[in-house]
Every structure is written in C-alpha cells, then in structure tokens.
Design a protein around this motif. Structure first.
Motif, PDB file in Angstrom:
ATOM      1  N   TRP A  26       0.839  -1.192   0.000  1.00  0.00           N
ATOM      2  CA  TRP A  26       0.000   0.000   0.000  1.00  0.00           C
ATOM      3  C   TRP A  26       0.880   1.250   0.000  1.00  0.00           C
ATOM      4  O   TRP A  26       1.900   1.304   0.671  1.00  0.00           O
ATOM      5  CB  TRP A  26      -0.896   0.044   1.237  1.00  0.00           C
ATOM      6  CG  TRP A  26      -1.877  -1.079   1.319  1.00  0.00           C
ATOM      7  CD1 TRP A  26      -1.697  -2.287   1.923  1.00  0.00           C
ATOM      8  CD2 TRP A  26      -3.193  -1.100   0.771  1.00  0.00           C
ATOM      9  NE1 TRP A  26      -2.814  -3.065   1.793  1.00  0.00           N
ATOM     10  CE2 TRP A  26      -3.754  -2.360   1.084  1.00  0.00           C
ATOM     11  CE3 TRP A  26      -3.955  -0.193   0.048  1.00  0.00           C
ATOM     12  CZ2 TRP A  26      -5.030  -2.726   0.711  1.00  0.00           C
ATOM     13  CZ3 TRP A  26      -5.234  -0.555  -0.330  1.00  0.00           C
ATOM     14  CH2 TRP A  26      -5.758  -1.800  -0.005  1.00  0.00           C
ATOM     15  N   GLN A  55       0.299   5.494   0.408  1.00  0.00           N
ATOM     16  CA  GLN A  55      -0.589   6.620   0.673  1.00  0.00           C
ATOM     17  C   GLN A  55       0.161   7.916   0.387  1.00  0.00           C
ATOM     18  O   GLN A  55       1.227   8.164   0.946  1.00  0.00           O
ATOM     19  CB  GLN A  55      -1.085   6.626   2.121  1.00  0.00           C
ATOM     20  CG  GLN A  55      -2.063   7.763   2.416  1.00  0.00           C
ATOM     21  CD  GLN A  55      -2.325   7.948   3.887  1.00  0.00           C
ATOM     22  OE1 GLN A  55      -1.520   7.544   4.713  1.00  0.00           O
ATOM     23  NE2 GLN A  55      -3.442   8.571   4.233  1.00  0.00           N
ATOM     24  N   TRP A 100      -4.794   6.669  -2.032  1.00  0.00           N
ATOM     25  CA  TRP A 100      -4.283   5.350  -1.679  1.00  0.00           C
ATOM     26  C   TRP A 100      -4.120   4.519  -2.952  1.00  0.00           C
ATOM     27  O   TRP A 100      -4.996   4.512  -3.820  1.00  0.00           O
ATOM     28  CB  TRP A 100      -5.238   4.635  -0.735  1.00  0.00           C
ATOM     29  CG  TRP A 100      -5.195   5.118   0.680  1.00  0.00           C
ATOM     30  CD1 TRP A 100      -5.854   6.203   1.189  1.00  0.00           C
ATOM     31  CD2 TRP A 100      -4.471   4.542   1.757  1.00  0.00           C
ATOM     32  NE1 TRP A 100      -5.582   6.331   2.520  1.00  0.00           N
ATOM     33  CE2 TRP A 100      -4.740   5.322   2.905  1.00  0.00           C
ATOM     34  CE3 TRP A 100      -3.637   3.442   1.880  1.00  0.00           C
ATOM     35  CZ2 TRP A 100      -4.201   5.037   4.146  1.00  0.00           C
ATOM     36  CZ3 TRP A 100      -3.100   3.150   3.115  1.00  0.00           C
ATOM     37  CH2 TRP A 100      -3.372   3.941   4.230  1.00  0.00           C
TER      38      TRP A 100
END
Length: 846
Positions: A628, A630, A635
C-alpha cells in the motif's frame, strides 16, 4: 367468569415468562453499518426533533430552540420566530411554530426573510408536514391545509373539524389517497368531497404514537410498543423479532431507510434497524457499539438514504450505502488492536493483551416485561358520546404538551399501560388488560463476542498463515493456533517482524530484537534456522529469488546467504534518511526510505521510478504480497493477482489513522483504525462509491460585512476586499471536504487544497475577475467548477470621466498658457516699440 379471567391471566403471564426466558432477543449481527457522530456547537439545545435536506445537500435540523443549517462543517441558526414544532422542504424551507406556519424567502442580497402563511389561534398548533408532488400538507388538531409550492405559494384548507370530542393526531398519504388519525386511535380516509370515512382502529386503550411510510405501506407505533401496518384498507400487527427488546426500550419513532430496511428509535435502547420483509433485526445501534447515547429523540433520512439519529450528545449519521461494517463493538476485546486476519471463517484479532476470536455468545441480562392484570371493561362508546369528552380532552392536552416536551418522554417505573386482547370473538369475557412493568432475567443473544485464545498472553504483532495453519508472532515467541488454543513453537524471542516467504511456501521469516530466523512448517514438528545474529532490532525480512535473504534494522540493509554464513552490508545512498524497510512488490525487492525508493539489484540499490513520491508519501505492507502507498489523500494498492482488493481504496480515508490493513481471500479488506476499531470493507467495483459532490456559494461579504448579490458582485475601490463562504455538504466523515480556488484575471495557478470553507481576498486591484472554486471529499467524490464573476470598480482617478475631465482641463490649461504667452509677447512687443520710438526721438533731438 372471574375464574376464567384468572385462568387466562395466569396463562398469559406464563407465556410471557417463557418467551422472556427462552427466546433469543437479538438476532445475529455481522457488524454494524458505518456511522459518524457530530457534536453540537455551544449554545445549541441537545434536543433535535427532525431533519430535512435541500437540493444542494445542506441539512436542516429542527432544534428545540431554533432551526439550524448544517453542511458537515458549520452550524448556522436561522432565527425562526417562535418555538419550532416541524419543518419541511419543498423549493423553500417551511416551518411551523406556536405562532403559525411560515417559510423562508431567499433574498439575493440579504439573509432569507421569514414569511408568515398561517396564523395560529389558541392551541391549534400545526405539528406535521407531509410532502406531495407539488407542495405540502400541514396538519393541526382541527385542520388539514394544502400548500402549493410549484409556482406561487397558495394555501387551501382541505379538512376542518372543530368538535371538542375529536382531534386530528396524525396524517399520512398512500398513493393518491390521504388519511388522518383521530384521537390517536382511529384511521379515516379523506374523501375528495371533504368528507371522511373510518377504516380501522386500535384495540381499546392503545394509542398511535408515531407513523411513517415504507414501500407504500403505513407503519404505526403505539404506546404499548407494538408496530402496526396499514395498506389503505386493513390494519394489522407487524411482528418484530425483538419485541421484548422493544418493550424494554420503549419505541418512540421510526423511518424508512431504504427499500429493505426500516429504523425504529427507542427511549433508552438506541436504534433498531429492521428488515421490513420479515421483522428480523438487521443491526442494533446503541451506546455499546459507538452511538454516544441510548436515548433517541428523532430519526430522519437524507437524499442519499443516510439515516440521521438525534440523541442528547448531538446527531449521528448512519451510511448504509458504504460497503463498511464495524466489527469492534462486540464485547471481549482487550488492549490496543495490532493485527487481524480471517482464517477458517473466523475473525482473529491480535492485541497488546493476547489473541482473540469472534464467536457466537449467549448471556443473561435483566430486562423489563409487563405483568398483566385485568378489570371489567366499560361498554364501548362512540367517538361523539359525551362520556368520552373528558378523556379525549385530556388526551388532546397531552398530545399538545408533547409537541414542546418531546425530550421528556420517560415512563415512570410503575406506570401502567392498558390494552385490549388482540382477539375478541364476542363470546369471551369483556375486560381490559393492565400491564405493570417488572424486571426479570432474560436470555439475550449478544450475537457475537470476542473470546481469548487460551495459552497466549503476550502482545500479538503479526498473524501469519502458512501451510494452511495459523501462527501468531508475539513478544514471547511464535505460536501455532489450533482449535482456539495456542501452542508455542518458537520460544523466548521477541518477534518484531513475521511473514511467510514467497519463495519457499511454509517458511516463516522472523525478525527479533537481535536475530533473523526462519521457521519451517513443512513437517508437523517444525524446524527453526538462524540466518543472522546480533544485528539489532530487525524491521523487515524478505527471501531473495537467488536463495539468500535481505533484511533491515533501524539503520542498515543486509544481504545474507541461504545458510547465513555470509552477511554483507548494503551501502545506502548519501543523504537518504531511514529507517530502511525492505518490501517485495510483484516479486522484486525494494528498499523504502523516507523520500525515496530503491530496487535491490545484485547487492546494490538502484533508484526506482515505479512510485510517485511526495513529502507526504507513506508505504505499508501488512501482509505478504500486498503493498500500500498513501500520498496525501490518495491510496494505491500494488499486489499479486491472487490477492487483489476489489473496492474503492479511497474509502481508507474515512479512517483517521489506519494502523493495519489485511486483504482476505474473498478480496474484502479488514482495517484497524488507530489501534481501537476494526472495520470490514466488502469487495465491490471500485467506482460504486463515487458520487458527484454538490458545491455552491453560500454567502459573499464585502469589507464591512455587508451581504452582496451573487448575481451582480461589484465593489468599490475603497472596499476592495471580499470574503466568500462556500459549501459542499458531505457527511461521510468530519472535515471530509477540501476546497481549492483561483481568481481568473489575477492568479494563474490553483491554491493549495484546504478544509477552510472561507475564501478571503484582502486586496484586489480594480478590474473584472472570476473566482473559480472546486471541491473534493476524502473518498474521491469531486464537484464541478463553480464560477463567481465580480468587479472591483476603479478609483475615480482611473475612470473615463476623470480622463475626459483631465484632458479637457489640460487643453484649457494649455490654451490659457498660450493666451498668456501671446499676451506677454504682445506686451513685450509693444514695450519694445515704445522703447524704439523713444530712442528714435532722443536721437532726433540730438
């Protein structure tokens, strides 16, 4: 007869006790819907009685003292004249108070003005609005009026009855027909000719207390906590699966949420969400699962089918459209929540106090029921008989009193409720039934509870599935979880990192506060191998395709051979800040630093251009194969094809501090927020949550605070400053919206995104400009660009008239100078001539 009555009474009491002790009161819940709680500003009463929404998405809240507008960021009182009773929106905001019925007439260059439509005499207060295609109905105890709002505002009286023995206690519409309720018990059809026909009524002694419409069916609540439905012809009881909970909590309101669900509010039990097709409880919203208070004042819905709940702590909005369920409200969890995983159809949660799993659970709880006593029933009276005048008069007074005291509805502990038996065949004894409240121990289903896995008391940092077995990595070592019990397999180590190898399935890579270990689960006993020792607190470990390992601590990156005999330190680029974290993205090892990403190639770090970076970028990998990133509010998820979340990743912005994210095998996502809450995001197409965001300019003020007409914004040079209040109503989260603007003709670039809805332009040169504004919310919804043309008048010395006057003045001045010069030259010429003449005479005399 008395013996029969006593026998029936005993059977009825016994039935109640059996139901109370043997029934499961609350149905199983699979998490509660997502909701947001909003507090009230200082000075606002905590009693809110209704909700309406306009076409821009702005919410109007009916408060005990005033009517307020709310856009998710700011509350604004509208200063209604009188004590508010009801509100409705139909092209304009309409309201009723003890003074009458009125509406707000929006004026372009000032605050909206209040226009009075209907004046009230005595206590004939208009207490309810009902929306139609072309306007509204408004109802008082004696009168029903229709207000046409499509073109001009027109009021017509459609029904009027001033008899003292009856009063109108409710009004509703089904299809093209309208109905009213008299004396809180009898349903009448309103006929086109002004007459009426009684269609149905409640059992003797019971009263309607609230109503709402769902799927062309009228639902009614009564003072005995029963729910009834009416289809236009027949009135019948609606069976609630959790009737005992309703009895103990006291139903006081309801609303249709969507085509499937209805919501019921209670006096001391929160809000019950019910499946309208079968009466089963879908979810329960109360203090135990995040609602700030169990006492509910009112319910309402908005244009997006969001459910609004008013309670003493403020208001809350429940969003059924978002694919989010809250899973942490169940009892049993202890400590900060650190990790979670769904394994073998069970949710496991690792905390600072151990490992917990979600399981069904039943418990006993004291609840209130009603014990029945009987008395001989008085013969039935018609609605016009004088014997009923006093009771109807008292009922009407109580009805009027409740309009202004809706927050004080609590029943006394010994209050009696009188109802009639549901079945009366005419031959059974005629008697009335009194119920006295009594507390018993009731078997209640909490539906689920978190239970602790036995044999594990440490801090669970990671949960790993290897060889279809579940392992928990803790500060005391690695544990194998089977049959809800923990067995230690790696003892005496403080595990800081653990994940399954993507090269050799079944191997668990372990980083401790000193060493790097590999635990193999390929055989039933397991095997442990040391890769590196005395390398500090290990932050990350990956297995390389060449057979070796790469790992990092707080400052350095190392490469170790498969046996661990050879360990090489990898040089970090100069100027790069740590701590370095090694993560695999689509099979390639990368080293993530604070502002840079490098690919690990041949024992060297090579700058990677696969990732868009900014100063706000953060990187997370909570499980093997899922990465992931951000960056600000965006995101991104990079994962293998076998484990790819299918949902709008911007929904992660609803959580203030996501501390753990796990993708399940069904591609749903579990999120731990701020170590305190667990949410489950169901898999769905990525764009299903995206909706256009409404943006409008609410108010424009000049330098002195005067409100300007938005259709003609023109300010003088002396007052060359503007303050613009913009609004983009959004209720998905507190502070959910951000704004950006630029001024065409003054600036070329957009401003930084800001949550401040005020745009202040302190000094603007003269000229013609256009203010451009746009908005977005945290889950990816965006608005169109809104334009506001405005003009700053030039100072008088920059006006064309000043230029003309100045030009004329300059010409006149020039002419004057020329004239004066000519006059001076003539005079000099004359003087010279005189001097010459004088000189000539002097010479002649000589």
């Amino acid at each position: 007869m008395q013996r029969d009555i006593a026998g029936n009474t005993f059977k009825f009491i016994l039935l109640l006790l059996l139901l109370a002790l043997g029934s499961i009161g609350l149905n199983a819940q699979n998490g509660n819907p997502y909701f947001v709680n909003y507090g009230l500003p200082t000075g606002v009463s905590n009693q809110n009685w209704g909700f309406e929404q306009n076409e821009n998405g702005e919410l109007y809240v009916l408060n005990r003292r005033d009517v307020y507008s709310f856009d998710g960021w700011q509350w604004e009182g509208l200063s209604v004249l009188g004590r508010p009773i009801a509100i409705a929106y139909s092209h304009r905001l309409f309201y009723s108070t003890e003074q009458g019925v009125g509406y707000f007439n929006n004026r372009e260059n000032a605050h909206p003005s209040q226009v009075n439509l209907i004046r009230v005499d005595d206590d004939n207060f208009y207490y309810k609005f009902s929306r139609t295609n072309d306007g509204l109905f408004v109802v008082s105890p004696t009168t029903i009026c229709k207000i046409s709002t499509s073109d001009s505002i027109v009021v017509d009286t459609v029904y009027h009855d001033v008899r003292p023995e009856v009063f109108i206690s409710d009004f509703f519409q089904l299809g093209e027909n309208t109905y009213h309720i008299k004396n809180s018990a009898l349903i009448y059809l309103n006929k086109p000719n002004g007459g009426h026909e009684m269609l149905a009524g409640l059992p003797v002694g019971d009263d309607f207390t609230f109503s709402f419409i769902h799927n062309e069916m009228a639902f009614f609540g009564t003072k005995t906590n029963r729910l009834y439905t009416f289809d236009g012809q027949k009135l019948k009881q609606f069976k609630l699966a959790d009737q005992q909970y309703a009895n103990a909590s006291f139903l006081n309101g309801g609303v249709s949420v969507n085509s499937n669900l209805i919501a019921l509010s209670t006096l001391n039990g929160g809000c019950i969400i019910v499946d309208a097709s079968n009466g089963q409880t879908s979810s329960m919203l109360n203090f135990s699962n995040g609602l700030p208070d169990d006492e509910i004042f009112a319910l309402g819905t908005d244009n997006e089918n969001g459910l609004w709940i008013s309670h003493p702590m403020g208001i809350s909005r429940v969003d059924f459209s978002l694919p989010i369920s809250e899973m942490s409200h169940y009892a049993g969890l202890m400590g900060n929540l650190l990790t979670c995983i769904e394994f073998d159809n069970t949710l496991y949660v690792g905390t600072g106090e151990g490992l917990f799993y979600l399981a069904e659970h039943f418990t006993y709880k004291p609840v209130d029921i009603y014990v029945k006593t009987t008395k001989q029933k008085v013969a039935k009276k018609s609605e016009t008989e004088p014997q009923q005048e006093q009771s109807i008069s008292e009922k009407r007074k109580g009805f009027i009193s409740r309009l202004f005291n809706r927050g004080n509805q609590e029943l006394a502990a010994d209050e009696n409720i009188t109802i009639k038996p549901e079945k009366d065949d005419g031959d059974s004894p005629q008697f009335e039934v009194d119920y006295r409240r009594k507390q018993i121990q009731k078997l209640e289903s909490v539906s689920h509870v978190y239970k602790k896995v036995e044999g594990l008391n440490g801090k669970v940092r990671f949960l790993v599935v290897a060889n279809n077995r579940l392992y928990a990595a803790t500060n005391f070592g690695l544990y194998h979880i089977t049959n809800k019990q923990a067995k230690s397999v790696v003892k005496g180590v403080n595990v800081l990192f653990a994940q399954e190898s993507d090269i050799i399935k079944g191997d668990i890579l372990i980083g401790t506060n000193e060493d790097v270990l590999v635990y193999s689960t390929s055989n039933s006993k397991g095997a442990i191998k040391s890769i590196a020792k005395q390398k500090g607190a290990i932050a990350s470990v990956v297995q390389l395709s060449a057979g070796g390992y790469a790992f990092s601590n707080e400052f350095d990156v190392f490469i170790a051979s498969q046996s661990g005999d050879s360990i090489t330190r990898v040089d970090l680029p100069m100027g790069e800040l740590g701590p370095p974290l090694i993560r695999k993205v689509k099979g390639k090892p990368f080293v993530f630093l604070k502002n840079s990403v490098f690919e690990l190639k041949d024992d060297k770090l090579v700058k990677a251009n696969d990732f868009t970076l900014s100063n706000q970028a953060q990187f997370f990998q909570y499980q093997q194969g899922v990465f992931w990133q951000q960056d600000s509010l965006r995101w991104s998820c990079i994962s293998s094809d076998s484990c790819s979340p299918k949902f709008n990743s911007q929904l992660l912005n609803l959580f203030e501090n996501p501390t753990f994210i796990n993708v399940s095998t069904d591609n749903s996502v579990c999120v731990i927020n701020a170590y305190k809450q667990i949410f489950r995001l169901a898999a769905q197409p990525n764009d299903t949550s995206a909706k256009p965001l409404s943006l409008f300019i609410k108010r424009i003020l000049d330098k002195d605070g005067n409100i300007l007409n938005p259709n003609n914004v023109s300010i003088s040079y002396a007052e060359n400053a503007l303050k613009v209040r913009i609004s983009a109503p959004s209720f998905v989260r507190k502070d959910a919206v951000m704004f950006q603007y630029r001024v065409r003709g003054l600036t070329n670039s957009w401003s930084e995104w800001s949550s401040n809805p005020f745009i202040e332009l302190p000094f603007i040169p003269s000229g013609k400009y256009t203010l451009l504004v746009r908005a977005k919310d945290v889950i990816g919804n965006s608005s169109n660009v809104v334009e506001l043309p405005f003009t700053v008048e030039p100072p008088f010395w920059q006006t064309i008239w000043f230029y003309i006057v100045s030009g004329i003045g300059g010409i006149l001045l020039l002419l004057l100078i020329v004239k004066l010069r000519e006059k001076s030259l003539r005079r000099d010429k004359l003087m010279l001539a005189l001097k010459v003449k004088q000189r000539t005479r002097t010479i002649e005399k000589q």
